[in-house]
Design a protein around this motif. Structure first.
Motif, PDB file in Angstrom:
ATOM      1  N   SER A 175      10.827  27.247  -6.206  1.00 18.06           N
ATOM      2  CA  SER A 175      10.010  28.680  -6.159  1.00 18.06           C
ATOM      3  C   SER A 175       9.139  28.720  -6.945  1.00 18.06           C
ATOM      4  CB  SER A 175      11.163  29.678  -6.121  1.00 18.06           C
ATOM      5  OG  SER A 175      12.297  29.366  -5.307  1.00 18.06           O
ATOM      6  N   ILE A 176       8.116  29.502  -6.866  1.00 22.84           N
ATOM      7  CA  ILE A 176       7.028  29.876  -7.879  1.00 22.84           C
ATOM      8  C   ILE A 176       6.815  31.250  -8.149  1.00 22.84           C
ATOM      9  CG2 ILE A 176       4.438  29.582  -8.149  1.00 22.84           C
ATOM     10  CD1 ILE A 176       4.800  27.151  -6.216  1.00 22.84           C
ATOM     11  N   VAL A 177       6.857  31.435  -9.303  1.00 20.57           N
ATOM     12  CA  VAL A 177       6.379  32.855 -10.053  1.00 20.57           C
ATOM     13  C   VAL A 177       4.790  32.621 -10.687  1.00 20.57           C
ATOM     14  CG1 VAL A 177       7.138  34.880 -11.226  1.00 20.57           C
ATOM     15  CG2 VAL A 177       8.699  33.177 -10.074  1.00 20.57           C
ATOM     16  N   LEU A 202       8.332  24.809   0.198  1.00 19.83           N
ATOM     17  CA  LEU A 202       8.585  25.823  -1.199  1.00 19.83           C
ATOM     18  C   LEU A 202       9.661  27.037  -0.580  1.00 19.83           C
ATOM     19  CD1 LEU A 202       4.992  26.328  -2.384  1.00 19.83           C
ATOM     20  CD2 LEU A 202       6.761  25.126  -3.390  1.00 19.83           C
ATOM     21  N   ALA A 203      10.548  27.118  -1.543  1.00 20.90           N
ATOM     22  CA  ALA A 203      11.499  28.054  -1.003  1.00 20.90           C
ATOM     23  C   ALA A 203      10.801  29.514  -1.119  1.00 20.90           C
ATOM     24  CB  ALA A 203      12.797  27.992  -2.213  1.00 20.90           C
ATOM     25  N   ASP A 204      10.129  29.842  -2.161  1.00 24.37           N
ATOM     26  CA  ASP A 204       9.272  31.266  -2.567  1.00 24.37           C
ATOM     27  C   ASP A 204       8.332  31.229  -3.241  1.00 24.37           C
ATOM     28  OD1 ASP A 204       9.327  33.795  -2.103  1.00 24.37           O
ATOM     29  OD2 ASP A 204      11.191  34.472  -2.657  1.00 24.37           O
ATOM     30  N   THR A 205       7.422  31.922  -3.063  1.00 23.10           N
ATOM     31  CA  THR A 205       6.246  32.314  -3.916  1.00 23.10           C
ATOM     32  C   THR A 205       6.203  33.727  -4.279  1.00 23.10           C
ATOM     33  OG1 THR A 205       5.065  30.309  -3.366  1.00 23.10           O
ATOM     34  CG2 THR A 205       3.975  31.939  -4.317  1.00 23.10           C
ATOM     35  N   ILE A 206       6.177  34.035  -5.698  1.00 22.78           N
ATOM     36  CA  ILE A 206       6.159  35.621  -5.761  1.00 22.78           C
ATOM     37  C   ILE A 206       4.806  35.633  -6.843  1.00 22.78           C
ATOM     38  CG2 ILE A 206       6.916  37.383  -7.242  1.00 22.78           C
ATOM     39  CD1 ILE A 206       9.955  36.639  -6.530  1.00 22.78           C
ATOM     40  N   GLN A 237      12.574  26.718 -10.555  1.00 22.88           N
ATOM     41  CA  GLN A 237      11.267  27.629 -10.495  1.00 22.88           C
ATOM     42  C   GLN A 237      10.107  27.271 -11.359  1.00 22.88           C
ATOM     43  OE1 GLN A 237      12.009  31.668 -11.908  1.00 22.88           O
ATOM     44  NE2 GLN A 237      13.183  30.664 -13.697  1.00 22.88           N
ATOM     45  N   VAL A 238       9.044  27.677 -10.993  1.00 25.15           N
ATOM     46  CA  VAL A 238       7.865  27.292 -11.737  1.00 25.15           C
ATOM     47  C   VAL A 238       7.023  28.645 -12.157  1.00 25.15           C
ATOM     48  CG1 VAL A 238       5.495  26.179 -11.962  1.00 25.15           C
ATOM     49  CG2 VAL A 238       7.116  25.104 -10.355  1.00 25.15           C
ATOM     50  N   VAL A 239       6.946  28.535 -13.485  1.00 25.47           N
ATOM     51  CA  VAL A 239       6.349  30.013 -13.877  1.00 25.47           C
ATOM     52  C   VAL A 239       5.051  29.669 -14.434  1.00 25.47           C
ATOM     53  CG1 VAL A 239       6.913  31.904 -15.597  1.00 25.47           C
ATOM     54  CG2 VAL A 239       8.586  30.629 -14.625  1.00 25.47           C
TER      55      VAL A 239
END
Length: 432
Positions: A175-177, A202-206, A237-239
């Motif tokens: 996931s990416i934030v 990708l699971a999610d991108t916020i 997750q990637v921040v």
């Protein structure tokens, strides 16, 4: 706010510094500009750049300055704003300044670039990572020391897939934030493309605001990411964002994970170069679910520029003779920027011609005997003898591409007991 001489603004933003002695009268000085973020979202980086620049100023003046005259840094705060950065740069040009350290952020660099392309000034950024400057064929170089957004995106994808020990797959769910600024969006575009090219979704991108938001916003982001991790194998997750935004998110993430019973020992957080700062660790401390006061950033892996270990240790000793803080890569790069511009003025025999200054910087970083930043007196003596040298800086050996970007080595760091511990080093060509 107009340009301020160093004694006034520096004492206000770096109160922990020791005093630097100056002996010359103002009329004798050669002025270099500093347009960095001393307030706002990028203040942590900008103030460290300023400290690195001040160390260089002190060293150069201690050996007699440039062209027989001391240098002075004329410093302005761009308040983490691109438009303010461009306006302040224009003011400095109007005052006859042709060599400038700045912009701290990508927005600042992009806003400053038209003045570089108009041949009105030479700008050297220690921290901007954008590829949207000097981007046309025949453009004037906009000098940059830090790895580009594209390289960071590729590096984060590589880290997510292989991990620090090169044993894939490190992350099975990603996931990416990301902050909604020029830096974050370019990094995430490259990261997403590289991740998908390996056949992974990708699971999610916020997308967060690059400006500070209410605490409930970070809680909402964190709850969404945590919910998507529950029951997943090897979730990551990637921040990507500034210290101010990234640290608030990490506190919210730890709280959300604790509340939902997510085992944090089985979750990996990866982070971008912008968070490779001690302030990211310290600002991630205040977590209600963290009675041991351990930083919510503990355990995070970061992909960031890697200075030569020996040279950087020597720079750290030099830096901490003046400041108690631990220097960052960008502090070392800011030091290199001031030294290189001063050497270029000495070589070009002028402090008023940006074209001659740019040409000299390119010559000082190309072919010649390799000379280290440690021997500052020897560097200037070599230039005064008319001999060629290749500058080996505190941050790296700066080898510039035609657009002014550099090719630093990279490292994977992990935050362990509040410190950044290197886990693996990559040469620039290995990150593809």
């Amino acid at each position: 706010m107009g340009a301020l001489v160093v004694s006034s603004i520096f004492s206000g933003h770096c109160a922990s510094s020791k005093k630097f002695e100056t002996t010359a009268t103002p009329v004798d000085k050669i002025t270099l500009g500093v347009v960095v973020s001393l307030t706002g979202s990028f203040a942590g980086i900008g103030n460290d750049e300023l400290r690195g620049a001040k160390v260089a100023e002190q060293q150069i003046n201690a050996i007699g300055g440039v062209l027989g005259r001391p240098i002075e840094l004329r410093i302005v705060d761009d308040a983490s704003s691109g438009s303010i950065a461009a306006s302040k740069l224009d003011e400095l040009i109007g005052q006859g300044v042709v060599g400038v350290l700045g912009g701290t952020s990508n927005e600042a660099a992009i806003a400053m670039d038209p003045l570089v392309q108009a041949d009105e000034v030479v700008v050297f950024s220690a921290s901007a990572t954008t590829t949207s400057v000097a981007s046309r064929v025949g453009s004037k170089p906009f000098f940059r020391a830090s790895p580009s957004d594209a390289q960071q995106g590729k590096g984060l994808a590589k880290l997510g897939f292989f991990g620090p020990n090169e044993v894939p797959p490190f992350c099975r769910s990603l996931s990416i934030v990301v902050a909604d600024d020029a830096y974050g969006q370019t990094v995430v575009n490259e990261l997403s493309a590289k991740w998908r090219s390996r056949g992974s979704a990708l699971a999610d991108t916020i997308t967060m605001s690059s400006k500070l938001e209410a605490p409930t916003a970070y809680s909402d982001y964190a709850n969404r990411i945590v919910q998507g991790m529950v029951g997943k194998d090897a979730p990551c997750q990637v921040v990507i964002g500034s210290v101010e935004v990234g640290s608030r998110y990490m506190i919210a993430f730890r709280d959300a994970a604790t509340q939902k019973g997510l085992d944090l020992t089985k979750v990996q957080t990866l982070a971008s170069d912008s968070l490779r700062q001690d302030s990211f660790v310290t600002r991630s401390l205040a977590s209600p679910s963290n009675p041991r006061k351990e930083s919510a950033a503990e355990g995070t892996f970061l992909f960031a520029a890697s200075p030569d270990a020996t040279n950087f240790e020597r720079f750290r000793v030099l830096y901490q003779a003046h400041f108690p803080e631990i220097p960052s890569f960008t502090a070392a790069a800011a030091y290199d920027a001031i030294v290189l511009m001063a050497l270029a003025i000495e070589q070009a025999q002028t402090a008023s011609d940006p074209v001659a200054l740019r040409t000299a910087i390119l010559e000082l970083t190309s072919i010649g005997d390799l000379k280290t930043f440690e021997d500052i007196k020897g560097l200037f003596a070599t230039v005064r003898r008319g001999e060629r040298l290749a500058y080996l800086g505190a941050s790296q050996q700066l080898l510039f591409r035609p657009d002014g970007s550099a090719s630093p080595d990279y490292a994977v760091y992990q935050i362990v007991n509040g410190a950044f511990v290197p886990k693996r080093v990559y040469k620039a060509g290995e990150v593809e």
